[in-house]
Design an enzyme around this catalytic site. Structure first.
Site, short mmCIF file in Angstrom:
data_model
loop_
_atom_site.label_atom_id
_atom_site.label_comp_id
_atom_site.label_asym_id
_atom_site.label_seq_id
_atom_site.Cartn_x
_atom_site.Cartn_y
_atom_site.Cartn_z
N SER A 163 0.80 -1.21 0.10
CA SER A 163 -0.19 0.07 -0.16
C SER A 163 0.78 1.27 -0.21
O SER A 163 2.01 1.19 0.26
CB SER A 163 -0.76 0.04 1.23
OG SER A 163 -1.67 1.18 1.45
N TYR A 212 -1.48 -1.17 10.55
CA TYR A 212 -1.72 -1.38 9.03
C TYR A 212 -0.40 -0.91 8.29
O TYR A 212 0.31 -1.54 7.71
CB TYR A 212 -2.81 -0.97 8.41
CG TYR A 212 -3.09 -1.25 6.87
CD1 TYR A 212 -3.74 -2.20 6.61
CD2 TYR A 212 -2.80 -0.21 6.00
CE1 TYR A 212 -3.77 -2.53 5.06
CE2 TYR A 212 -3.09 -0.42 4.59
CZ TYR A 212 -3.44 -1.63 4.26
OH TYR A 212 -3.72 -1.83 2.76
#
Length: 246
Positions: free
Chosen positions: A147, A160
């Site tokens: 990401s 995350y």
């Protein structure tokens, strides 16, 4: 692909929707036989029934990649069905938003297990097949979906972000460790992609402005078209109008 090599095979996790499904459909277009994995059997079967997979052999294996034994069983199922692995796509992932004080132990462990531990285990369990493919044609490929938060941390997504930073670093290490064996590793770092995982932010970031899952799949197709002499260790996909990293 030389005819004498036979049909190449790929394994894709998180393959029932979004980025994983788009990459899997692209691999089918490229002629790869496929093992598709995700948690929910019904969604996985529905995805595999798409016309996109009509021309190749496909098996579906419902899998919780957060379970180390399930990871091993998935790789074993792929080995038993296809006997080779040319492309591994570690796409399964999840995020639980919340500021640090609100982070629950179970959500911490879950994100670490799925986003970081699972890709490490997939490399380990599939290394023999990847090495065989690398020796055969020098183009074995592992794609890890990280990401943009794996490049710069995001408030409210601290755990995350940490797992995705870890995945970026692990991919770099694997490229250096396994690259000489003909195994390429590339980490994908997209900004917001128009999938269900981005629903939480669509009131602030309209879906029509987001990257498409097909864009991510096309970046992987480009990796497949490279010669064995060319390595792309990282792909960063930003939304139009964004200059540099956020």
């Amino acid at each position: 692909m030389g005819a004498e090599e036979g049909t190449r095979a790929a394994l894709v996790t998180g393959a029932s929707s979004g980025i994983g499904l788009a990459i899997a459909a692209m691999l089918a277009e490229e002629g790869y036989d496929l093992t598709l994995a995700s948690r929910t059997a019904s969604k996985l079967e529905a995805a595999a029934g798409s016309p996109a997979f009509a021309g190749v052999a496909v098996q579906t294996v419902p899998t919780d990649v957060g379970d180390p034994e399930a990871v091993k069983a998935l790789v074993d199922a792929h080995r038993e069905r296809f006997g080779r692995l040319d492309v591994l796509v570690n796409n399964a992932g999840l995020g639980v938003a919340g500021e640090l004080a609100a982070v629950k132990d179970k959500h911490l462990e879950l994100q670490l297990a799925v986003n970081l531990r699972a890709p490490i285990l997939f490399y380990r369990e599939a290394e023999d097949m990847l090495r065989a493919a690398g020796a055969a044609h020098g183009e074995a490929l592992v794609v890890n979906t990280a990401s943009i938060t794996g490049k710069i941390g995001e408030p409210g997504l601290g755990v995350y972000s940490a797992t995705k930073h870890g995945l970026v670093g692990f991919t770099q290490a694997m490229q250096r460790e396994l690259g000489p064996a003909g195994i390429k590793s590339c980490v994908l770092c997209p900004a917001f992609v128009d999938t269900a995982l981005a629903d939480y932010v669509k009131e602030k970031v309209p879906a029509e402005t987001m990257i498409r899952a097909a864009d991510v799949a096309e970046s992987v197709r480009a990796l497949l078209r490279l010669s064995s002499h060319c390595v792309v260790p990282e792909v960063v996909l930003l939304q139009r109008g964004v200059v540099g990293l956020p």
